[in-house]
Scaffold this active site. Sequence first.
Site, mmCIF file in Angstrom:
data_model
loop_
_atom_site.group_PDB
_atom_site.id
_atom_site.type_symbol
_atom_site.label_atom_id
_atom_site.label_comp_id
_atom_site.label_asym_id
_atom_site.label_seq_id
_atom_site.Cartn_x
_atom_site.Cartn_y
_atom_site.Cartn_z
ATOM 1 N N ASP A 1 0.842 -1.216 -0.031
ATOM 2 C CA ASP A 1 -0.105 0.091 0.016
ATOM 3 C C ASP A 1 0.891 1.229 0.045
ATOM 4 O O ASP A 1 0.609 2.115 -0.161
ATOM 5 C CB ASP A 1 -0.981 0.073 1.209
ATOM 6 C CG ASP A 1 -2.217 0.938 1.087
ATOM 7 O OD1 ASP A 1 -2.428 1.177 0.032
ATOM 8 O OD2 ASP A 1 -2.545 1.660 2.054
ATOM 9 N N GLN B 1 -5.265 -1.685 -7.547
ATOM 10 C CA GLN B 1 -5.840 -0.868 -6.366
ATOM 11 C C GLN B 1 -6.737 0.433 -7.327
ATOM 12 O O GLN B 1 -6.006 1.110 -8.179
ATOM 13 C CB GLN B 1 -4.916 0.066 -5.494
ATOM 14 C CG GLN B 1 -5.659 0.948 -4.496
ATOM 15 C CD GLN B 1 -4.612 1.513 -3.483
ATOM 16 O OE1 GLN B 1 -3.746 2.495 -3.835
ATOM 17 N NE2 GLN B 1 -4.046 0.858 -2.454
ATOM 18 N N SER C 1 -7.245 5.607 -0.600
ATOM 19 C CA SER C 1 -7.262 4.257 -1.253
ATOM 20 C C SER C 1 -8.893 3.860 -1.140
ATOM 21 O O SER C 1 -9.439 3.769 0.036
ATOM 22 C CB SER C 1 -6.257 3.233 -0.585
ATOM 23 O OG SER C 1 -5.115 3.437 -0.674
#
Length: 284
Positions: free
Chosen positions: A203, A277, A227
């Site tokens: 991430d 993502q 996100s």
Amino acid sequence: MLEITKRLVELLYLAPIGDDHFRGDSQDLGFPHVFGGQVLGQALMAASHTVENRLCHSMHAYFLRPGNQHMPIDYEVQRVRDGRSFAVRRVSACQDGKEILTAIMSFHSLEDGFEHQAVMPDAPDPASLRSEQDWGKLVAPHVPEKLGEIMTRDRPIEIRPVNPVNPLKPEKRPPHKQSWVRALGPLPDDPVLHRCLLTYASDFSFLGTSLNPHGVSFMNKGMQIASLDHAIWFHRDFRMEEWLLYDKDSPSASAGRGFNRGNFFNQQGTLVASTTQEALIRQR
């Protein structure tokens, strides 16, 4: 094991609080909210605690609400299915009675099969690159003190970016980023832990790939970034204390959302994991 890495490992190994229920603390990285990678890694650990003799091969998660880093997070695991080869788990992460993340994960028994993979792209050797902290030290004198501390603090995950963007003066670039990542080891021989650590690390600096073509960074006035979801596939075994190339691209951005893809390769060129993502990249 280094103390800073030990603290992260302890953070990922959750405490059981009942049947298929677990609780984890949060780590203050200086962000306004809980780091998304932490919640992803802990959710994967919670689900893995309920599966025997199988490792996670895919995970799909949605971030629903920002997490409060000053409160523990409760993880509830639902045993969706246990088949002969695969097992599926659904995980809900909650704070103060509200769900902050929902995820579904699939686990697979080890078996032989067809083999092929993408070719590892060219990248400079990690030994020739500076760490994010080194770059942060160059930027720190020009930003508020608190932000400078965040950019230069020690971390259990070492990141060495290839051709990093200056967040104070971002320039338009192709939608592609690379970085070498590793955990500061040594680490236990627990494949579940290594998967959780890679999930945690995946991430970092991911959504910024979709900002590259637009010449903006998280420090631009009016930028709102977050996100929205995160998916990861584990292809082959790896060790997180060994360097992994995180190669990222962004095929599309539209409607205030940026889509990002990533591949993790070890130094021998083996593709070990892939990620996707979608992120909110809204400029007010």
